[in-house]
Design a protein around this motif. Sequence first.
Motif, mmCIF file in Angstrom:
data_model
loop_
_atom_site.group_PDB
_atom_site.id
_atom_site.type_symbol
_atom_site.label_atom_id
_atom_site.label_comp_id
_atom_site.label_asym_id
_atom_site.label_seq_id
_atom_site.Cartn_x
_atom_site.Cartn_y
_atom_site.Cartn_z
ATOM 1 N N ARG A 402 -26.026 5.832 -25.039
ATOM 2 C CA ARG A 402 -27.205 5.183 -24.351
ATOM 3 C C ARG A 402 -28.200 5.247 -24.534
ATOM 4 N N ASP A 403 -28.604 5.867 -25.047
ATOM 5 C CA ASP A 403 -29.990 6.287 -24.940
ATOM 6 C C ASP A 403 -31.102 5.198 -26.088
ATOM 7 N N ARG A 404 -29.782 4.871 -26.900
ATOM 8 C CA ARG A 404 -30.417 4.482 -28.206
ATOM 9 C C ARG A 404 -30.371 2.484 -27.127
ATOM 10 N N ALA A 405 -29.156 2.386 -26.940
ATOM 11 C CA ALA A 405 -28.995 1.262 -26.246
ATOM 12 C C ALA A 405 -29.845 0.417 -25.973
ATOM 13 N N PHE A 406 -30.568 1.480 -24.433
ATOM 14 C CA PHE A 406 -31.621 1.489 -23.384
ATOM 15 C C PHE A 406 -32.796 1.776 -23.590
ATOM 16 N N GLY A 407 -33.394 2.884 -24.156
ATOM 17 C CA GLY A 407 -33.853 3.620 -24.094
ATOM 18 C C GLY A 407 -34.172 4.841 -24.039
ATOM 19 N N ALA A 408 -34.661 6.499 -24.295
ATOM 20 C CA ALA A 408 -34.117 7.691 -24.117
ATOM 21 C C ALA A 408 -34.043 7.500 -22.280
ATOM 22 N N GLY A 409 -33.164 8.042 -21.671
ATOM 23 C CA GLY A 409 -33.134 8.372 -20.363
ATOM 24 C C GLY A 409 -33.017 7.100 -19.097
ATOM 25 N N LYS A 410 -33.061 5.834 -19.442
ATOM 26 C CA LYS A 410 -32.973 4.552 -19.126
ATOM 27 C C LYS A 410 -32.281 4.152 -17.970
ATOM 28 N N ALA A 411 -31.127 4.975 -18.425
ATOM 29 C CA ALA A 411 -29.496 4.484 -18.205
ATOM 30 C C ALA A 411 -28.275 5.268 -18.381
ATOM 31 N N ALA A 412 -28.880 6.442 -18.418
ATOM 32 C CA ALA A 412 -27.770 7.450 -18.219
ATOM 33 C C ALA A 412 -26.815 7.739 -17.314
ATOM 34 N N ILE A 413 -25.894 8.213 -17.384
ATOM 35 C CA ILE A 413 -24.343 8.309 -16.624
ATOM 36 C C ILE A 413 -24.655 9.529 -16.375
ATOM 37 N N GLN A 414 -24.319 9.874 -14.836
ATOM 38 C CA GLN A 414 -24.383 10.949 -14.166
ATOM 39 C C GLN A 414 -22.483 11.037 -13.461
ATOM 40 N N GLU A 415 -22.339 10.069 -13.932
ATOM 41 C CA GLU A 415 -20.428 10.529 -13.333
ATOM 42 C C GLU A 415 -20.112 11.313 -13.740
ATOM 43 N N THR A 416 -19.119 12.446 -12.818
ATOM 44 C CA THR A 416 -18.299 13.852 -13.595
ATOM 45 C C THR A 416 -17.250 13.593 -12.955
ATOM 46 N N ASP A 417 -16.820 12.792 -12.229
ATOM 47 C CA ASP A 417 -15.802 12.481 -11.865
ATOM 48 C C ASP A 417 -14.660 11.903 -12.841
#
Length: 500
Positions: A402-417
């Motif tokens: 995702r970092d490549r697709a949006f830019g580093a850290g811009k759309a990081a997923i945090q979900e852990t369920d």
Amino acid sequence: MASCKESFIDLSPEDTQSGNTFYQTEDQFRQALAAAYQPLRDLMTNDYFTAEMRTDNTHYQYNDVDRGTANQYRENIANFTDPTNDSYTNAVYFHCYKGISRANIVIERLPLANIDEAARKDIDGQAKFLRAFNYFRLVRYFGDVPLYLKETKVAEDAFLPRSPAAEVYNQIIADASAAIEELAVPAGFPQSGAATKGSATLLLAEVYVTQKRYSEAETLLKTLPEMGYQLLANYADVFSTANKNSRESIFEVQYREGAQGGQQSNFIYQFLPRSTNTEMITGVATNNTGTGGWNTPTDDMIAAYESGDKRLDASIGIAEGTYNASNVFTISANKSVVDYTPAEGKIGVPYIKKYLNPHTTANNTDDNWPVYRYADALLLLAETLNAQGKAQEALTYLNQVRDRAFGAGKAAIQETDPERLKTIILHERRVELAFENHRWFDLLRSGKTIEILSAFGEVMKQKYSYLPPTSFQVTAFRLLYPIPQSERELNPELTQNPGY
């Protein structure tokens, strides 16, 4: 009989090569190995019907003028109405077995040749990779299939019954494991295009994930970075013909533009809308009304991309124009799909942009078909870790993509369920690997094929009046394709999949 020597009945020709004299040198085995790769080109020109158009990723342009069987067979695959004599599902079956047959010849004859051991291992490893790859395609598409493991020399060898899927999987694992042992890591980048240890590693890892053997898949996938694979910095560059067999490529089917027969690709001409002139898109003027209109991105696919995802514009374009009374499209402009609004009196038809690269002759392009990429491996590893309750670690690999697709850290997923993350990873594979023939297999692995495609089908039937009520009946038996009827007529040992 009394006057002639026994050698007079030796039927091996002395002035040309034959099977009895050919398989002697390393060069001859390399030629035979190249022949085992060749059916992959034919496979990829049919595989998108069964792996993409069967899903919510792509559909087709309905041709209400030409209702010939060739068009109907291709439409039937997308509509879930394919019969046992559908020539396009059958073609996938036949091309896989052609590759298996040629790999079997190499594997069986190689121990009899006196060639260098390092060369022998490399040739054997590539042949076993190809056999495993083709059987992995077959067992997921058709279920139980005949298991041919030796060269067919007499008629009796050609008529085998179907082997249980579990037995086929055992052979796939044995072949892929042998290939990992025998093949080397890429010698450098760009690669030659031949299968490597990395190719066999990702193949076996995908087999293990399919079988829910997650720990074994994880171990394999974590060996890939040390082999030199990396994501390219720019997503669109992955599909440029200037970057064939790059650091991100783990295996791709090789095509070559030029005058040599049968080695070129022409995907863009199949994926563009049917038009009397393609020049506005391809830069080359030709009429593709007889070949185009297939694998068209759906509205559902376009809507799957999040705002700011660079992959959308790299993957899909818009051909703008108008239809005539014969349902042929005249292209007047090539537009970006991002925030597209049609000009007055115009219609925008989406097309797959990944396989649009500069070329000089119509239907003669240099695009390879990407089979395994490092991004695929990262997302498969995320899927594997999440399935083992390691959601936090899974996010590391998911967010690299995702970092490549949006830019580093811009759309990081945090979900852990785990369940929600499973859905997120499936979605990420959809947009990252769109139009690369992964969607059908990903849906099967998720267990959500019937749910997702039934809902998609209801929307499609409301949108397109040409779809019959019998279309998109996504029942359990349709999760396998039918065994070709022509094969069953030749081989009475073959049974048919239930429901067909």
